[in-house]
Design an enzyme around this catalytic site. Structure first.
Site, PDB file in Angstrom:
ATOM      1  N   CYS A  94       0.824  -1.215   0.000  1.00  0.00           N
ATOM      2  CA  CYS A  94       0.000   0.000   0.000  1.00  0.00           C
ATOM      3  C   CYS A  94       0.853   1.258   0.000  1.00  0.00           C
ATOM      4  O   CYS A  94       0.319   2.361  -0.115  1.00  0.00           O
ATOM      5  CB  CYS A  94      -0.927   0.011   1.214  1.00  0.00           C
ATOM      6  SG  CYS A  94      -0.026   0.037   2.772  1.00  0.00           S
ATOM      7  N   ASP A 145       2.820   2.131   2.608  1.00  0.00           N
ATOM      8  CA  ASP A 145       3.130   2.497   3.989  1.00  0.00           C
ATOM      9  C   ASP A 145       4.426   1.816   4.419  1.00  0.00           C
ATOM     10  O   ASP A 145       4.881   0.862   3.788  1.00  0.00           O
ATOM     11  CB  ASP A 145       1.991   2.082   4.914  1.00  0.00           C
ATOM     12  CG  ASP A 145       0.722   2.878   4.646  1.00  0.00           C
ATOM     13  OD1 ASP A 145       0.826   4.004   4.131  1.00  0.00           O
ATOM     14  OD2 ASP A 145      -0.365   2.364   4.945  1.00  0.00           O
ATOM     15  N   CYS A 157      -1.477   2.597   8.672  1.00  0.00           N
ATOM     16  CA  CYS A 157      -2.808   2.591   9.274  1.00  0.00           C
ATOM     17  C   CYS A 157      -2.713   2.241  10.763  1.00  0.00           C
ATOM     18  O   CYS A 157      -1.643   1.898  11.281  1.00  0.00           O
ATOM     19  CB  CYS A 157      -3.675   1.565   8.552  1.00  0.00           C
ATOM     20  SG  CYS A 157      -3.127  -0.111   8.818  1.00  0.00           S
ATOM     21  N   CYS A 188      -0.799  -5.568   7.506  1.00  0.00           N
ATOM     22  CA  CYS A 188      -0.296  -4.350   8.153  1.00  0.00           C
ATOM     23  C   CYS A 188       0.536  -4.734   9.381  1.00  0.00           C
ATOM     24  O   CYS A 188       1.624  -4.191   9.615  1.00  0.00           O
ATOM     25  CB  CYS A 188      -1.452  -3.455   8.553  1.00  0.00           C
ATOM     26  SG  CYS A 188      -2.695  -3.237   7.268  1.00  0.00           S
TER      27      CYS A 188
HETATM   28 FE1  FES Z   1      -1.138   0.315   4.655  1.00  0.00          FE
HETATM   29 FE2  FES Z   1      -2.320  -0.926   6.788  1.00  0.00          FE
HETATM   30  S1  FES Z   1      -3.262  -0.160   4.980  1.00  0.00           S
HETATM   31  S2  FES Z   1      -0.230  -0.517   6.462  1.00  0.00           S
END
Ligand code: FES
Length: 127
Positions: A34, A36, A60, A104
């Site tokens: 994603c 992140d 998140c 995540c």
């Molecule tokens: Fe990107 Fe959870 S949606 S780390």
């Protein structure tokens, strides 16, 4: 499970050990598809136990809560003991996570294991 637990929400809203360590004995970073990311850092005491563990994250609530709980689980463990901490252990300590948020949590665990391996390499290069 399709809901967040109170414990997960608490760690997401009040993350423990958020921040940088200036001179870590180990550091590791992981990214998710994603976009992140999580950076984990740790220091060791003179008995080679984790004295401090901190993190930074762009992610998140599930990623932040997982990193937060990892920092609590890490302290006091030897690097060998820390390497045995599993992604399932992290989810268990959060009281569970929805299936779609498991990756995540996995990202935070991957960053932690990379930090532990980096500390192990540093230790082995001393001898
Ligand atoms: Fe990107 Fe959870 S949606 S780390």
């Amino acid at each position: 499970m399709d809901k967040f637990t109170e414990r997960m929400i608490d760690h997401a809203q009040n993350p423990r050990n958020l921040g940088l360590i200036e001179e870590p004995d180990g550091a590791g970073r992981a990214e998710s598809s994603c976009g992140d990311w999580v950076l984990m850092m740790l220091t060791l005491d003179d008995r080679q136990r984790i004295a401090d563990c901190r993190f930074q994250a762009v992610g998140c609530g599930s990623a932040v809560a997982s990193a937060s709980v990892i920092t609590e689980l890490a302290k006091g463990r030897t690097v060998a003991e820390a390497a045995e901490l599993t992604a399932e252990d992290v989810v268990t300590h959060l009281g569970g996570l929805p299936e779609q948020k498991m990756h995540c949590s996995q990202m935070s665990h991957t960053a932690f294991i990379a930090a532990v391996e980096s500390a192990q390499q540093r230790l082995s290069s001393r001898y």
